[in-house]
Enzyme design. Structure first.
Site, PDB file in Angstrom:
ATOM      1  N   PRO A 101       0.824  -1.210   0.000  1.00 50.03           N
ATOM      2  CG  PRO A 101       0.057  -0.960   2.194  1.00 50.03           C
ATOM      3  CD  PRO A 101       0.781  -1.914   1.302  1.00 50.03           C
ATOM      4  CB  SER A 130      -2.620   3.393   0.655  1.00 50.97           C
ATOM      5  OG  SER A 130      -2.406   4.322   1.700  1.00 50.97           O
ATOM      6  CD  GLN A 150      -2.662   1.285   4.965  1.00 52.71           C
ATOM      7  OE1 GLN A 150      -3.033   2.012   4.047  1.00 52.71           O
ATOM      8  NE2 GLN A 150      -2.286   1.767   6.131  1.00 52.71           N
ATOM      9  CE1 TYR A 152      -0.435   4.133   7.547  1.00 50.80           C
ATOM     10  CE2 TYR A 152      -1.315   5.148   5.567  1.00 50.80           C
ATOM     11  CZ  TYR A 152      -0.272   4.557   6.248  1.00 50.80           C
ATOM     12  OH  TYR A 152       0.940   4.399   5.623  1.00 50.80           O
ATOM     13  CB  THR A 178      -0.570   0.426   8.863  1.00 47.15           C
ATOM     14  OG1 THR A 178      -0.583  -0.119   7.541  1.00 47.15           O
ATOM     15  CG2 THR A 178       0.826   0.918   9.184  1.00 47.15           C
ATOM     16  CE  LYS A 263       2.617  -2.694   4.845  1.00 47.65           C
ATOM     17  NZ  LYS A 263       3.357  -1.511   5.316  1.00 47.65           N
ATOM     18  CG  HIS A 287       5.735   2.321   6.919  1.00 48.29           C
ATOM     19  ND1 HIS A 287       4.484   2.121   7.460  1.00 48.29           N
ATOM     20  CD2 HIS A 287       5.553   3.193   5.912  1.00 48.29           C
ATOM     21  CE1 HIS A 287       3.592   2.858   6.813  1.00 48.29           C
ATOM     22  NE2 HIS A 287       4.219   3.513   5.868  1.00 48.29           N
ATOM     23  CG  ASP A 318       6.163  -4.405   3.715  1.00 45.48           C
ATOM     24  OD1 ASP A 318       6.920  -4.171   4.670  1.00 45.48           O
ATOM     25  OD2 ASP A 318       5.166  -3.709   3.491  1.00 45.48           O
ATOM     26  CB  SER A 319      10.603  -3.722   4.766  1.00 42.52           C
ATOM     27  OG  SER A 319       9.445  -3.082   5.268  1.00 42.52           O
TER      28      SER A 319
END
Length: 391
Positions: A101, A130, A150, A152, A178, A263, A287, A318-319
């Site tokens: 996202p 996102s 995703q 927030y 997240t 996440k 992130h 991820d990352s």
């Protein structure tokens, strides 16, 4: 059966006629081209990480501490012998890859989220949309194939619930909340440009289109510049939530029947607590290095989180993913799938829909070919036995 590796055949055959790809054939090349060609503000927003960007560098460097040990003559070197498909959180994917996202895609291309949705639907991989999108949930959902939303989580539960319910109604197949962004990390590249896109009403389309958010406004934001300014200030007051605790996942489970993943998890104890509270998935992530500089590389955190969760939930990663072998290493360390971020965003900025498609095909072809050459027919074949540590 998998045929992603056929991408290289297309390129070589076109080369017989003197046609070469318009875009670079690696994530590194896409970033380099983006640095040269994209608007400075757009490039800084995508490329930038926290503080000295040590964690962003550590994310990619962590893969160098693991090496694959290919096996020979396993009947997997031809595309007919491979099947990259997986099922993650109840979602069937043609390969263990989802787009991470990334918000504010209007900085890169108008209707960017819809373009990503169309490409991922075509390729059969997943998309994670996102909250900070530039296109409303419903429009993206109508164009998408297998997609997750995703969240927030804002500091208003009624607004959070509305966003989740909208995503559920629009066809999302999972909710990814997240946990690592109750506020913004210290990002020098953006700070040096004095640029936070949300203050320019960019990346807040899901708020501006939300009935709960709009009910908080005295004047509809589209009526005047002043009304939009007040809407932005209202968003500022709502973004981020420092009060959340693992038990709040129970509240989220009341809002949707979709599987929930958390996440931004690096510590095994956090993973246990989130799973105890009802999470069906954990996304090991820092992130992309954008929040806490000097934090552990996400890949280094992956094995401990996998061990902590066991078979009670699915672990994603991820990352730092940049190549097909990176995907293989993450899966061998216990991830069920990976979220892939910056390279396709560079592709979006460089060439729109074609750029996203190109970036994803590069990763998928690399993954497909590398699995076959390593004697792995399916993602399930990837485990610790195919790795050697170089620590």
């Amino acid at each position: 059966m998998s045929s992603f590796a056929d991408f290289q055949n297309e390129i070589y055959l076109a080369g017989l006629s003197g046609v070469v790809p318009d875009l670079p054939m690696s994530a590194e090349g896409l970033e380099r081209r983006a640095r040269e060609q994209l608007d400075a503000v757009a490039y800084a927003y995508v490329a930038g990480s926290a503080s000295a960007e040590r964690t962003a560098a550590a994310n990619t460097a962590a893969f160098d501490r693991h090496r694959l040990v290919p096996r020979m003559w396993r009947g997997t070197s031809g595309a007919d012998g491979r099947d990259l498909s997986v099922e993650v959180l109840g979602t069937k994917l043609a390969a263990p890859v989802l787009t991470a996202p990334i918000g504010v895609l209007e900085l890169l291309r108008e209707q960017g989220e819809k373009l990503v949705a169309e490409v991922t639907a075509e390729l059969g991989v997943g998309m994670v949309l996102s909250t900070a999108a530039s296109t409303p949930i419903e429009e993206v959902g109508a164009a998408a194939g297998a997609w997750w939303y995703q969240l927030y989580w804002p500091n208003d539960h009624e607004l959070a619930r509305s966003l989740v319910e909208r995503a559920t109604a629009a066809g999302a197949r999972a909710i990814v909340v997240t946990a690592d962004t109750p506020g913004m990390g210290w990002r020098p590249r953006d700070l040096e440009l004095g640029h936070l896109p949300f203050l320019q009403a960019k990346g807040i389309a899901n708020y501006l289109s939300d009935p709960v958010f709009r009910a908080k406004l005295a004047t509809p934001p589209e009526e005047s510049e002043e009304a939009m300014r007040m809407a932005v200030l209202t968003w500022v007051g709502l973004f981020g939530n420092h009060t959340l605790r693992p038990a709040d996942l129970g509240r989220l489970r009341e809002w949707t029947e979709l599987p929930i993943a958390v996440k931004g998890v690096l510590h095994p104890d956090d993973a246990r607590e989130f799973v105890d509270a009802g999470a069906a998935g954990i996304v090991v992530s820092n992130h992309g290095g954008r929040q806490v500089d000097g934090s552990i590389a996400a890949l280094d955190a992956l094995p401990e989180v996998v061990a902590a969760v066991g078979d009670r939930a699915e672990v994603l990663f991820d990352s730092g993913v940049r190549t097909g072998s990176d995907v293989m290493i993450a899966l061998a360390l216990g991830a069920k799938a990976v979220l892939y971020g910056r390279p396709w965003a560079y592709g979006l900025g460089l060439a729109g829909r074609d750029g996203v498609r190109h970036a994803l095909r590069v990763l998928l072809a690399d993954l497909d070919a590398s699995m076959g050459l390593s004697g792995c027919a399916r993602p399930a074949d990837l485990d610790g036995g195919v790795l050697r540590s170089t620590r």
